[in-house]
Design an enzyme around this catalytic site. Sequence first.
Site, PDB file in Angstrom:
ATOM      1  N   HIS A 124      21.116  -8.772 -18.615  1.00  0.00           N
ATOM      2  CA  HIS A 124      22.335  -8.852 -19.101  1.00  0.00           C
ATOM      3  C   HIS A 124      23.317 -10.011 -18.266  1.00  0.00           C
ATOM      4  CE1 HIS A 124      26.292  -9.152 -22.007  1.00  0.00           C
ATOM      5  NE2 HIS A 124      25.265  -8.642 -22.703  1.00  0.00           N
ATOM      6  N   GLU A 194      21.044 -15.902 -24.723  1.00  0.00           N
ATOM      7  CA  GLU A 194      22.801 -15.510 -25.038  1.00  0.00           C
ATOM      8  C   GLU A 194      23.576 -16.610 -24.539  1.00  0.00           C
ATOM      9  OE1 GLU A 194      23.167 -11.030 -26.250  1.00  0.00           O
ATOM     10  OE2 GLU A 194      22.798 -11.242 -24.020  1.00  0.00           O
TER      11      GLU A 194
HETATM   12  P1  PGA Z   1      28.811  -9.477 -28.360  1.00  0.00           P
HETATM   13  O1  PGA Z   1      28.197  -9.519 -27.259  1.00  0.00           O
HETATM   14  O2  PGA Z   1      28.284 -10.004 -29.391  1.00  0.00           O
HETATM   15  O3  PGA Z   1      30.393  -8.492 -28.356  1.00  0.00           O
HETATM   16  O4  PGA Z   1      29.353 -11.361 -28.174  1.00  0.00           O
HETATM   17  C1  PGA Z   1      26.365  -9.770 -26.833  1.00  0.00           C
HETATM   18  C2  PGA Z   1      26.000  -8.844 -25.630  1.00  0.00           C
HETATM   19  O5  PGA Z   1      26.757  -9.081 -24.482  1.00  0.00           O
HETATM   20  O6  PGA Z   1      25.044  -9.053 -25.732  1.00  0.00           O
END
Ligand code: PGA
Length: 273
Positions: A124, A194
Amino acid sequence: MTKKIIIANWKMNNSFDEAEIWLHNFSKKLPGIKENLEIVLCPSFILLDYLDGLLMDEELQRLQKLHGNIDELSEDELEKKIFNVRQIHLGGQDCHAEKNGAFTGDVSAIMLKDCGCEYVILGHCERRQYLNESDQLIAGKVSAAIDANLTPILCIGESKELRQNNSCLDFIGKQIENNIPVNLEIDNLIIAYEPVWSIGTGLVPTIKEIEEIAKFIKSKISANKNIKNFAILYGGSVKKENSAEILAINNIDGLLVGGASLKADEFFEIVKA
Ligand code: PGA
């Protein structure tokens, strides 16, 4: 993977009481939604075993209602049966690359498995950024997850600068190469795209941008013959207002939701999408 996968990443949020209330509020709405859906909850480590217990109890009651007499089943058979029909699955938010040892404060993939986890989030961007996790370290964690029979949810994504320089595909391609060990045989893998600039900011790439990256990830992963099944998720500022639109994008098999997963009602609206 044919099912849509919706993952809640609670990050460092929710107490035992809050988690129990969330589960209660979320579960009571679940019978109203479609079956071809995999819902994965990734709470903090300390909540995993507790939530696993609550989920098993809940399913036991459901099973009893459906099948009446389940007394003849051994404890093991019963546990297996419940696990197979469970609607909410559990995932860790990280694991160590080693099986065990002197690593104060860390949790191994085997320990996660022991708490009822089937998944683990790895790489992450908050861990890459705040804990300086390297590609090499993340690759080790992916191996550990596979060894422990967990499905890795590997997070990748570019920074704002890389997006502005048009270097996203290069960067993401390298992340995939460096984070997935070359000869590792993988039955199931989840890649969560992401973009770093989208996490917690309310900013979301355009549909076209997500589609381009998903197509690229698909071609890259498909080229690795050691990976049998994979799914591509989008994560970053997903909320109930944009979830249906993102889920409809080609090659997007699900969502990884942070902030909007903290409220059971809002997360349910996303799942419903
Ligand atoms: P968010 O975070 O939906 O708050 O943008 C997503 C993540 O960090 O997996």
